[in-house]
Design a protein around this motif. Structure first.
Motif, PDB file in Angstrom:
ATOM      1  N   ASN A 182     -67.785  67.486  91.562  1.00 59.76           N
ATOM      2  CA  ASN A 182     -67.797  67.260  90.088  1.00 59.76           C
ATOM      3  C   ASN A 182     -69.248  66.620  89.566  1.00 59.76           C
ATOM      4  OD1 ASN A 182     -68.027  64.419  90.181  1.00 59.76           O
ATOM      5  ND2 ASN A 182     -65.630  64.494  90.168  1.00 59.76           N
ATOM      6  N   VAL A 183     -69.523  66.780  88.237  1.00 58.45           N
ATOM      7  CA  VAL A 183     -70.839  66.175  87.889  1.00 58.45           C
ATOM      8  C   VAL A 183     -71.038  64.751  88.059  1.00 58.45           C
ATOM      9  CG1 VAL A 183     -72.278  66.278  85.724  1.00 58.45           C
ATOM     10  CG2 VAL A 183     -70.893  68.260  86.138  1.00 58.45           C
ATOM     11  N   ASP A 184     -70.087  63.860  87.886  1.00 54.58           N
ATOM     12  CA  ASP A 184     -70.432  62.563  87.992  1.00 54.58           C
ATOM     13  C   ASP A 184     -70.647  62.271  89.520  1.00 54.58           C
ATOM     14  OD1 ASP A 184     -69.853  61.857  85.313  1.00 54.58           O
ATOM     15  OD2 ASP A 184     -67.664  61.778  85.512  1.00 54.58           O
ATOM     16  N   ARG A 185     -69.907  62.821  90.355  1.00 54.77           N
ATOM     17  CA  ARG A 185     -70.267  62.525  91.874  1.00 54.77           C
ATOM     18  C   ARG A 185     -71.514  63.053  92.191  1.00 54.77           C
ATOM     19  NH1 ARG A 185     -66.486  64.607  96.865  1.00 54.77           N
ATOM     20  NH2 ARG A 185     -67.542  63.519  98.401  1.00 54.77           N
TER      21      ARG A 185
END
Length: 55
Positions: free
Chosen positions: A2-5
């Protein structure tokens, strides 16, 4: 992934990568332990000096 990770792993946000954050946490723990040991040694020395002057 995912983008946050991906941002965290690439260091986006706070300017630190995941590895740097891990190392920073380790260094902070080590610093706290060393400060505590230094404080214990200072107190022990003060007690030793006080005891040696009292005799």
């Amino acid at each position: 992934m995912n983008v946050d990770r991906r941002r965290r792993e690439n260091g986006a946000g706070d300017g630190l990568s995941e590895g740097e954050r891990t190392e920073l946490a380790r260094l902070r723990r080590e610093n706290a332990e060393l400060r505590m040991r230094c404080d214990v040694l200072k107190r022990s020395l003060a007690l030793w000096v006080e005891d040696s002057r009292g005799r």
